[in-house]
Design a protein around this motif. Structure first.
Motif, PDB file in Angstrom:
ATOM      1  N   ASP A 176       3.452   5.098   7.200  1.00  0.00           N
ATOM      2  CA  ASP A 176       4.831   5.075   7.711  1.00  0.00           C
ATOM      3  C   ASP A 176       4.846   4.859   9.221  1.00  0.00           C
ATOM      4  O   ASP A 176       5.666   4.101   9.740  1.00  0.00           O
ATOM      5  CB  ASP A 176       5.556   6.373   7.357  1.00  0.00           C
ATOM      6  N   SER A 177       3.923   5.501   9.913  1.00  0.00           N
ATOM      7  CA  SER A 177       3.829   5.348  11.363  1.00  0.00           C
ATOM      8  C   SER A 177       3.456   3.919  11.746  1.00  0.00           C
ATOM      9  O   SER A 177       4.042   3.327  12.660  1.00  0.00           O
ATOM     10  CB  SER A 177       2.798   6.336  11.913  1.00  0.00           C
TER      11      SER A 177
ATOM     12  N   ALA B 133       0.837  -1.203   0.000  1.00  0.00           N
ATOM     13  CA  ALA B 133       0.000   0.000   0.000  1.00  0.00           C
ATOM     14  C   ALA B 133       0.872   1.252   0.000  1.00  0.00           C
ATOM     15  O   ALA B 133       0.601   2.209  -0.737  1.00  0.00           O
ATOM     16  CB  ALA B 133      -0.938   0.002   1.205  1.00  0.00           C
ATOM     17  N   ARG B 134       1.926   1.249   0.798  1.00  0.00           N
ATOM     18  CA  ARG B 134       2.817   2.411   0.841  1.00  0.00           C
ATOM     19  C   ARG B 134       3.463   2.658  -0.515  1.00  0.00           C
ATOM     20  O   ARG B 134       3.575   3.798  -0.963  1.00  0.00           O
ATOM     21  CB  ARG B 134       3.890   2.252   1.917  1.00  0.00           C
TER      22      ARG B 134
ATOM     23  N   MET C  63       5.166  -1.655  13.389  1.00  0.00           N
ATOM     24  CA  MET C  63       5.281  -3.069  13.021  1.00  0.00           C
ATOM     25  C   MET C  63       6.748  -3.504  12.986  1.00  0.00           C
ATOM     26  O   MET C  63       7.088  -4.607  13.422  1.00  0.00           O
ATOM     27  CB  MET C  63       4.592  -3.325  11.675  1.00  0.00           C
ATOM     28  N   ASP C  64       7.630  -2.631  12.478  1.00  0.00           N
ATOM     29  CA  ASP C  64       9.066  -2.935  12.469  1.00  0.00           C
ATOM     30  C   ASP C  64       9.581  -3.135  13.889  1.00  0.00           C
ATOM     31  O   ASP C  64      10.368  -4.044  14.153  1.00  0.00           O
ATOM     32  CB  ASP C  64       9.854  -1.805  11.794  1.00  0.00           C
ATOM     33  N   SER C  65       9.121  -2.282  14.805  1.00  0.00           N
ATOM     34  CA  SER C  65       9.530  -2.405  16.214  1.00  0.00           C
ATOM     35  C   SER C  65       9.064  -3.733  16.804  1.00  0.00           C
ATOM     36  O   SER C  65       9.793  -4.381  17.560  1.00  0.00           O
ATOM     37  CB  SER C  65       8.956  -1.257  17.043  1.00  0.00           C
TER      38      SER C  65
ATOM     39  N   ASN D 280       1.635   7.157  -6.520  1.00  0.00           N
ATOM     40  CA  ASN D 280       0.524   8.033  -6.896  1.00  0.00           C
ATOM     41  C   ASN D 280       0.548   9.367  -6.151  1.00  0.00           C
ATOM     42  O   ASN D 280      -0.449  10.085  -6.140  1.00  0.00           O
ATOM     43  CB  ASN D 280      -0.807   7.312  -6.662  1.00  0.00           C
ATOM     44  N   LYS D 281       1.699   9.657  -5.529  1.00  0.00           N
ATOM     45  CA  LYS D 281       1.896  10.939  -4.832  1.00  0.00           C
ATOM     46  C   LYS D 281       0.877  11.181  -3.716  1.00  0.00           C
ATOM     47  O   LYS D 281       0.430  12.294  -3.486  1.00  0.00           O
ATOM     48  CB  LYS D 281       1.866  12.117  -5.820  1.00  0.00           C
ATOM     49  N   ILE D 282       0.473  10.096  -3.045  1.00  0.00           N
ATOM     50  CA  ILE D 282      -0.460  10.181  -1.917  1.00  0.00           C
ATOM     51  C   ILE D 282       0.360  10.174  -0.628  1.00  0.00           C
ATOM     52  O   ILE D 282       1.323   9.418  -0.497  1.00  0.00           O
ATOM     53  CB  ILE D 282      -1.468   9.002  -1.943  1.00  0.00           C
ATOM     54  N   ASN D 283      -0.009  10.993   0.320  1.00  0.00           N
ATOM     55  CA  ASN D 283       0.696  11.103   1.589  1.00  0.00           C
ATOM     56  C   ASN D 283       0.718   9.747   2.305  1.00  0.00           C
ATOM     57  O   ASN D 283      -0.316   9.117   2.499  1.00  0.00           O
ATOM     58  CB  ASN D 283      -0.007  12.152   2.454  1.00  0.00           C
TER      59      ASN D 283
END
Length: 100
Positions: free
Chosen positions: A28-29, A13-14, A34-36, A20-23
């Motif tokens: 990211d948060s 999704a990211r 999830m990475d943590s 598509n230049k979507i924020n």
């Protein structure tokens, strides 16, 4: 591990949002959290791109003829694999080379 499937979905999704230049701040948060969580449970991605195929870590699903590369060089990661405490949780799905 079902968590990894959801993690993959968020990463895809990211990528689509970025293309598509979507924020992507919200994604990211979430991915940072999830990475943590993965790190907390000692789960790490398996680095595969450019490596030589290892059936203990990788699952080859496609072969491409390339006379310039050594046989069994991983040229594409289809799906990221993960390892924890030297145990493969999910192998990396890869595309490998053959000289022909």
């Amino acid at each position: 591990m079902d968590f990894l499937k959801i993690y993959d979905d968020f990463i895809r999704a990211r990528v689509v949002f970025s293309e598509n230049k979507i924020n992507t701040e919200g994604l990211d948060s979430i991915l940072k959290n999830m990475d943590s969580l993965l790190k907390k449970y000692d789960v790490a991605p398996i680095d595969a791109l450019g490596e030589i195929f290892d059936p203990n870590l990788h699952e080859a699903i496609s072969v491409v003829i390339d006379p310039d590369l050594d046989d069994n060089t991983i040229i594409k990661e289809i799906r990221k694999g993960y390892i924890s405490q030297k145990r493969v949780i999910r192998p990396t799905l890869v595309e490998i080379s053959k000289k022909g």
